[in-house]
Design a protein around this motif. Structure first.
Motif, PDB file in Angstrom:
ATOM      1  N   ILE A   1     -20.250 -77.581 -47.272  1.00  0.00           N
ATOM      2  CA  ILE A   1     -19.269 -76.738 -47.957  1.00  0.00           C
ATOM      3  C   ILE A   1     -19.433 -75.276 -47.561  1.00  0.00           C
ATOM      4  CG2 ILE A   1     -18.507 -75.889 -50.192  1.00  0.00           C
ATOM      5  CD1 ILE A   1     -17.621 -78.749 -49.541  1.00  0.00           C
ATOM      6  N   PHE A   2     -20.659 -74.777 -47.550  1.00  0.00           N
ATOM      7  CA  PHE A   2     -20.844 -73.354 -47.293  1.00  0.00           C
ATOM      8  C   PHE A   2     -20.731 -73.009 -45.806  1.00  0.00           C
ATOM      9  CE2 PHE A   2     -22.118 -72.979 -51.635  1.00  0.00           C
ATOM     10  CZ  PHE A   2     -21.811 -71.664 -51.956  1.00  0.00           C
ATOM     11  N   SER A   3     -20.908 -73.967 -44.926  1.00  0.00           N
ATOM     12  CA  SER A   3     -20.613 -73.676 -43.520  1.00  0.00           C
ATOM     13  C   SER A   3     -19.110 -73.462 -43.341  1.00  0.00           C
ATOM     14  CB  SER A   3     -21.103 -74.818 -42.633  1.00  0.00           C
ATOM     15  OG  SER A   3     -20.403 -76.021 -42.915  1.00  0.00           O
ATOM     16  N   LEU A   4     -18.295 -74.255 -44.055  1.00  0.00           N
ATOM     17  CA  LEU A   4     -16.846 -74.077 -44.001  1.00  0.00           C
ATOM     18  C   LEU A   4     -16.418 -72.776 -44.679  1.00  0.00           C
ATOM     19  CD1 LEU A   4     -15.656 -77.726 -44.763  1.00  0.00           C
ATOM     20  CD2 LEU A   4     -15.765 -76.591 -42.548  1.00  0.00           C
ATOM     21  N   LEU A   5     -17.053 -72.441 -45.795  1.00  0.00           N
ATOM     22  CA  LEU A   5     -16.718 -71.195 -46.492  1.00  0.00           C
ATOM     23  C   LEU A   5     -17.137 -69.978 -45.669  1.00  0.00           C
ATOM     24  CD1 LEU A   5     -17.671 -72.085 -50.182  1.00  0.00           C
ATOM     25  CD2 LEU A   5     -15.390 -72.000 -49.162  1.00  0.00           C
ATOM     26  N   GLY A   6     -18.264 -70.112 -44.930  1.00  0.00           N
ATOM     27  CA  GLY A   6     -18.682 -69.019 -44.051  1.00  0.00           C
ATOM     28  C   GLY A   6     -17.669 -68.795 -42.947  1.00  0.00           C
ATOM     29  N   TYR A   7     -17.130 -69.877 -42.403  1.00  0.00           N
ATOM     30  CA  TYR A   7     -16.083 -69.761 -41.384  1.00  0.00           C
ATOM     31  C   TYR A   7     -14.829 -69.131 -41.977  1.00  0.00           C
ATOM     32  CZ  TYR A   7     -12.379 -71.313 -38.205  1.00  0.00           C
ATOM     33  OH  TYR A   7     -11.293 -71.351 -37.375  1.00  0.00           O
TER      34      TYR A   7
ATOM     35  N   THR B   1     -21.131 -75.513 -36.370  1.00  0.00           N
ATOM     36  CA  THR B   1     -20.805 -74.949 -35.053  1.00  0.00           C
ATOM     37  C   THR B   1     -19.678 -73.922 -35.120  1.00  0.00           C
ATOM     38  OG1 THR B   1     -19.277 -76.787 -34.634  1.00  0.00           O
ATOM     39  CG2 THR B   1     -21.542 -77.044 -33.866  1.00  0.00           C
ATOM     40  N   LEU B   2     -19.117 -73.701 -36.312  1.00  0.00           N
ATOM     41  CA  LEU B   2     -18.032 -72.740 -36.462  1.00  0.00           C
ATOM     42  C   LEU B   2     -18.590 -71.320 -36.572  1.00  0.00           C
ATOM     43  CD1 LEU B   2     -15.833 -74.652 -39.066  1.00  0.00           C
ATOM     44  CD2 LEU B   2     -15.277 -74.272 -36.656  1.00  0.00           C
ATOM     45  N   PRO B   3     -17.874 -70.326 -36.095  1.00  0.00           N
ATOM     46  CA  PRO B   3     -18.321 -68.932 -36.260  1.00  0.00           C
ATOM     47  C   PRO B   3     -18.357 -68.555 -37.735  1.00  0.00           C
ATOM     48  CG  PRO B   3     -16.080 -69.027 -35.367  1.00  0.00           C
ATOM     49  CD  PRO B   3     -16.609 -70.419 -35.329  1.00  0.00           C
ATOM     50  N   GLY B   4     -19.425 -67.880 -38.130  1.00  0.00           N
ATOM     51  CA  GLY B   4     -19.578 -67.475 -39.527  1.00  0.00           C
ATOM     52  C   GLY B   4     -20.294 -68.495 -40.380  1.00  0.00           C
ATOM     53  N   ALA B   5     -20.554 -69.706 -39.842  1.00  0.00           N
ATOM     54  CA  ALA B   5     -21.214 -70.744 -40.637  1.00  0.00           C
ATOM     55  C   ALA B   5     -22.620 -70.324 -41.057  1.00  0.00           C
ATOM     56  CB  ALA B   5     -21.267 -72.047 -39.843  1.00  0.00           C
ATOM     57  N   ALA B   6     -23.327 -69.630 -40.172  1.00  0.00           N
ATOM     58  CA  ALA B   6     -24.701 -69.218 -40.486  1.00  0.00           C
ATOM     59  C   ALA B   6     -24.729 -68.300 -41.701  1.00  0.00           C
ATOM     60  CB  ALA B   6     -25.324 -68.524 -39.273  1.00  0.00           C
ATOM     61  N   GLU B   7     -23.749 -67.394 -41.798  1.00  0.00           N
ATOM     62  CA  GLU B   7     -23.702 -66.499 -42.953  1.00  0.00           C
ATOM     63  C   GLU B   7     -23.423 -67.275 -44.240  1.00  0.00           C
ATOM     64  OE1 GLU B   7     -24.407 -63.248 -43.239  1.00  0.00           O
ATOM     65  OE2 GLU B   7     -25.115 -63.469 -41.166  1.00  0.00           O
ATOM     66  N   GLY B   8     -22.549 -68.261 -44.153  1.00  0.00           N
ATOM     67  CA  GLY B   8     -22.264 -69.069 -45.325  1.00  0.00           C
ATOM     68  C   GLY B   8     -23.469 -69.844 -45.792  1.00  0.00           C
TER      69      GLY B   8
END
Length: 605
Positions: free
Chosen positions: A348-354, A270-277
């Motif tokens: 992990i990658f949802s957090l890195l995308g954020y 649900t964080l912004p940028g998570a989709a890109e990660g």
């Protein structure tokens, strides 16, 4: 020549049980080939047992699913083709992971012994395989709790009402902050002037107080020392009575990490940028499938992720009831383990995308292991609302994952020691397990020094790779080739009511040993091509300071440079690799020495 014999004590007398005969829930003793004497009982006294089937399954899942599922698998997907890495990963799971894991569950349940006794039941000359697994357990248990020590350091530091301590860093003024000499730069330099530097600064300068050379041990850090003591005390309390106590603990330690993982997943996506990660994580790069290194890495990850060759699976399974379906259990645990790795990658990658969305930090400099958990993820968490809460949950999850894996290695060591020295069964379990934990804890004190990072790196990356592969190869030789795959299959049928299918037999007999030999051979070739072994030498702010001043220096955002191991430590690496491997031919020589001595005497005459 009589290869093996099974006997069951019955009140009316002694009955010989033929291979393949079904016996309901009766503990049987497998006599070693050529022993020349009857074997009546597996050990003195009654053997411990799991209180319920659920305890066994949770203990196996907790052992297999460890820290590496969270901080290594996502990195490998990132490095070796994203979603396309799953293809060799799944193929190696079915060719290597499932067959070997099921072999160990079946062997432990059949023999009711730890690793040395289990392989001696295949042939007495192979008892050294179990001793090799004990040495591996000893080495890994020695340093693994040091990783848990780091996790506890961050876990305790997360209890704050303000910003997380690694969200900002102090100024480096050219003095000896963490043993890094700065004779060139005398002006004040802001360590936070580069991407990711606040978390990098905290990791090296605050958490570890790392020295700048592998030969500099430095002084003890009392905060880390306290965390190390806590880690070993928790281990002892949880496994003080063997499977009787650890079997109850796993109801929490093996299940709660999944609760935390699910919570972190829904928060992360649900964080912004998570989709890109996540897109970066799963997007396949098909050209990587042509690279042999990708397939070797997938096989190696499957092998180490499941904890094969440590003897832990054999030890855990030795406490099962005889009619337990060990093949089905092995398949279920391996699938859960690999599914957890894939699911953890999304977290992990949802957090890195954020993190990339907030600070613009690229994915390109992503590193495995501590560099991912203690630098990249902590940086992302520090940007989140209520950061301390999410940090507490994340590091508590890592703590529980590491604790279960440590239980498995210590339980394997404890089981093997008690099986080889039956007199210890007369001593209270708390004293035996406490003695092992105390010895390992005292030996691990150097890990809390400023040079402890290098000791962990040396043992983790250079001391176990080849021994584990060699142990697995000899496991296959002992069970499938010497004892016989058909005979072993009939033994499994006597326990579970059916023989393993053709898939298992072909893998045990041909595919698994072939893949392991290829892994060993390719590893040797790569090591020779790479030349002298290197390690990551910490240079930190000193290096960044030179860059800031426009002086010649290597622009390295990770604050480390590659340096060669000193000759003495190369010798240490060789010794650690040989310690476990040599027990296999060494015990064979001891076993056959009387025959060799007789032949030599005949030749002399």
């Amino acid at each position: 020549k009589q290869w093996y014999q099974r006997r069951v004590d019955i009140t009316a007398g002694e009955k010989v049980v033929e291979p393949g005969t079904e016996v309901d829930d009766v503990e049987m003793s497998v006599a070693v080939p050529g022993a020349g004497e009857k074997e009546v009982a597996s050990e003195e006294g009654e053997r411990d047992a799991w209180g319920a089937k659920t305890e066994y399954m949770l203990a196996l899942i907790g052992y297999a699913v460890g820290i590496g599922n969270i901080w290594r698998f996502p990195y490998l997907c990132h490095r070796y083709g994203g979603g396309s890495f799953l293809i060799p990963y799944i193929i190696m799971l079915f060719l290597l992971g499932i067959p070997l894991f099921c072999l160990e569950t079946s062997l432990g349940q059949l023999t009711k012994k730890g690793a040395p006794g289990a392989f001696a039941a295949m042939h007495p000359a192979f008892r050294g395989i179990g001793f090799a697994a004990m040495v591996v357990d000893l080495i890994c248990s020695y340093y693994y709790n040091s990783i848990i020590m780091w996790i506890l350091r961050y876990f305790f530091s997360s209890f704050t009402f303000g910003d997380l301590p690694w969200s900002s860093c102090s100024l480096f003024n050219g003095t000896d902050v963490a043993g890094v000499a700065s004779s060139v730069v005398n002006t004040t330099v802001n360590c936070c002037s580069h991407d990711n530097n606040s978390t990098m600064y905290y990791w090296y300068y605050e958490a570890l107080k790392a020295s700048n050379d592998i030969t500099i041990v430095g002084s003890v850090d009392w905060y880390l020392f306290g965390c190390l003591v806590v880690a070993w005390v928790v281990c002892f309390l949880c496994m003080s009575k063997g499977v009787e106590s650890s079997g109850k603990v796993v109801y929490f330690t093996a299940t709660f990490p999944y609760v935390l993982l699910v919570v972190l997943f829904f928060r992360g996506v649900t964080l912004p940028g998570a989709a890109e990660g996540i897109k970066y994580y799963v997007t396949p790069k098909w050209e990587h499938l042509k690279d042999p290194t990708v397939w070797r890495t997938a096989a190696t990850q499957i092998f180490y992720s499941l904890g094969i060759s440590f003897g832990s699976v054999v030890a855990y399974s030795s406490y099962n009831k005889r009619n337990n379906d060990c093949i089905k259990d092995g398949i279920v645990v391996t699938l859960i383990n690999c599914g957890t790795s894939v699911f953890g990658g999304f977290v992990i990658f949802s957090l890195l995308g954020y993190r990339a969305h907030k600070s613009g930090v690229s994915f390109e400099n992503l590193k495995s292991g501590p560099g991912l958990a203690f630098v990249a993820i902590t940086d992302a968490i520090s940007e989140m609302d209520v950061g301390p809460l999410w940090s507490i949950l994340f590091f508590f999850m890592l703590f529980l994952l590491g604790l279960d894996s440590q239980f498995g290695m210590l339980e394997s060591l404890l089981t093997s020691v008690k099986d080889e020295f039956p007199a210890l069964n007369r001593i209270r379990k708390e004293f035996v397990s406490g003695g092992i934990c105390l010895i390992l804890a005292l030996a691990a004190i150097p890990m809390a020094f400023r040079g402890g990072l290098y000791i962990v790196d040396l043992l983790d990356n250079w001391s176990l790779s080849y021994p584990l592969l060699i142990i697995a190869l000899f496991e296959i030789i002992a069970v499938s080739w010497v004892y016989g795959v058909n005979r072993f299959s009939k033994d499994i049928k006597s326990m579970v009511g059916y023989e393993p299918n053709l898939y298992f037999k072909v893998c045990w007999l041909v595919i698994c040993p072939l893949v392991i030999i290829l892994l060993i051979g390719s590893g040797i070739v790569i090591s020779v091509m790479d030349g002298y072994p290197l390690y990551d030498k910490f240079v930190g702010c000193d290096n960044q300071a030179l860059i800031d001043q426009g002086l010649p220096a290597e622009a390295n955002p990770s604050w480390v440079v590659q340096d060669s191991f000193p000759g003495t430590l190369v010798f240490v690496i060789v010794i650690f690799n040989m310690m476990s491997c040599l027990t296999i031919p060494g015990y064979m020589l001891i076993h056959y020495w009387p025959d060799i001595k007789t032949k030599l005497a005949e030749l002399k005459r």
